[in-house]
Design an enzyme around this catalytic site. Structure first.
Site, short mmCIF file in Angstrom:
data_model
loop_
_atom_site.label_atom_id
_atom_site.label_comp_id
_atom_site.label_asym_id
_atom_site.label_seq_id
_atom_site.Cartn_x
_atom_site.Cartn_y
_atom_site.Cartn_z
CG LEU A 68 11.34 -59.70 9.38
CD1 LEU A 68 12.66 -60.36 9.04
CD2 LEU A 68 10.98 -59.95 10.84
N PRO A 69 10.57 -55.27 9.99
CG PRO A 69 11.17 -54.50 12.10
CD PRO A 69 10.76 -55.74 11.38
CB THR A 95 9.13 -52.19 2.39
OG1 THR A 95 7.75 -52.47 2.13
CG2 THR A 95 9.59 -51.11 1.42
CE LYS A 171 5.15 -51.60 -0.90
NZ LYS A 171 5.23 -52.47 0.26
#
Length: 308
Positions: A68-69, A95, A171
């Site tokens: 997902l964004p 992320t 990350k």
């Protein structure tokens, strides 16, 4: 694992999610994909994947992969997936933000399911071939529950960093370091070009020495010096990740001045190039002389095609 528990939902069928869904399908998983975009669903269906336009249709699926964004969308999606019984593990490759992952892990655990933050690296090629690397934040129990999916996505190439949220932190740090390297390698090759040195030769030589990296060895030769700028990862997302990395640091009282300067540099590039530009187009701002398209807004050199 019996066939029933090989059912998996992939939530978000963009470049990465669509490629992961296809890889899971090829590996024998029973995949259902969800995305609100008709275009994304059509592309997944062309790869043989069943899709739905209604998130509730995949609630209670034993496994779910999120691509997902933003963290805010993770927060609204997970409760809907848990609305029906049957979920074993939710693997979030977004992320995202550590606070969101901690909250979602607690929510899943309260309902007898597992949630792991597992943001990935490796791009579309890694997603399509099941050879991504993943930074995993999870309890030991959640990691065990999610392991079949992690193995399918990475071939075992994942690192269990620590508890919920820790995968997100590492990350983000990885991405801001990549952002810094993209800018610094570009500036260095710009200096080489100014001295009349072929940037490709400079990059190849540096890549064999202590200053070398994946950026100098692969990203610049393949996507920048070639002028293709087709990595599949947007400048908008990289600018967001760099800013998030600095925000995460600030939240615990750290003040990484160099990383903050990098994040600001990417915001400046975002303002010029726009969020849909490829992230490798940062070179057009920091070292336009080494890119075929040149600086944003400049006249296109003869025989080349503009990339933004």
């Amino acid at each position: 694992m019996n066939q029933n528990t090989r059912r998996i939902a992939v939530i978000g069928l963009g470049a990465m999610g669509g490629a992961m869904a296809a890889a899971l399908h090829k590996a024998g998983w029973d995949v259902t994909g969800f995305d609100p975009s008709d275009t994304a669903r059509s592309a997944a269906e062309a790869a043989g994947i069943t899709t739905t336009a209604t998130l509730g249709d995949v609630a209670g699926t034993p496994y779910a992969v999120l691509s997902l964004p933003a963290a805010s969308i993770v927060e609204t999606t997970v409760p809907q997936l848990l609305a029906a019984p049957g979920t074993v593990a939710i693997i979030d490759t977004t992320t995202s933000e550590p606070a969101t992952s901690k909250k979602m892990a607690e929510l899943a655990e309260a309902q007898g399911a597992a949630f792991v933050d597992a943001p990935v690296s490796g791009g579309r090629d890694g997603a399509a071939t099941g050879s991504l690397s993943a930074f995993v934040g999870a309890t030991e129990a959640a990691l065990k529950a999610a392991e079949p999916v992690l193995l399918a996505l990475t071939g075992g190439k994942y690192s269990h960093i620590g508890g919920p949220g820790s995968g997100n932190v590492v990350k983000l740090l990885n991405n801001v370091l990549a952002a810094a390297n993209l800018a610094s390698v570009g500036e260095a090759l710009g200096v080489a070009k100014a001295y009349g040195i072929d940037p490709a030769k400079a990059a190849a030589s540096i890549s064999e020495a202590s200053g070398g990296s994946k950026v100098s060895a692969n990203m610049y030769p393949n996507w920048v010096l070639s002028g293709t700028h087709d990595s599949g990862f947007s400048l908008g997302l990289m600018a967001r990740d760099a800013a998030l990395a600095v925000d995460v640091a600030t939240q615990i009282g750290e003040t990484p001045s160099l990383l903050a300067a990098v994040a600001n540099q990417w915001q400046d590039a975002l303002a010029v190039l726009g969020p849909r530009a490829d992230f490798t187009e940062i070179a057009r701002v920091v070292a336009p002389a080494v890119t075929p398209a040149g600086a944003p807004g400049a006249a296109t050199p003869a025989g080349t095609t503009p990339t933004a």
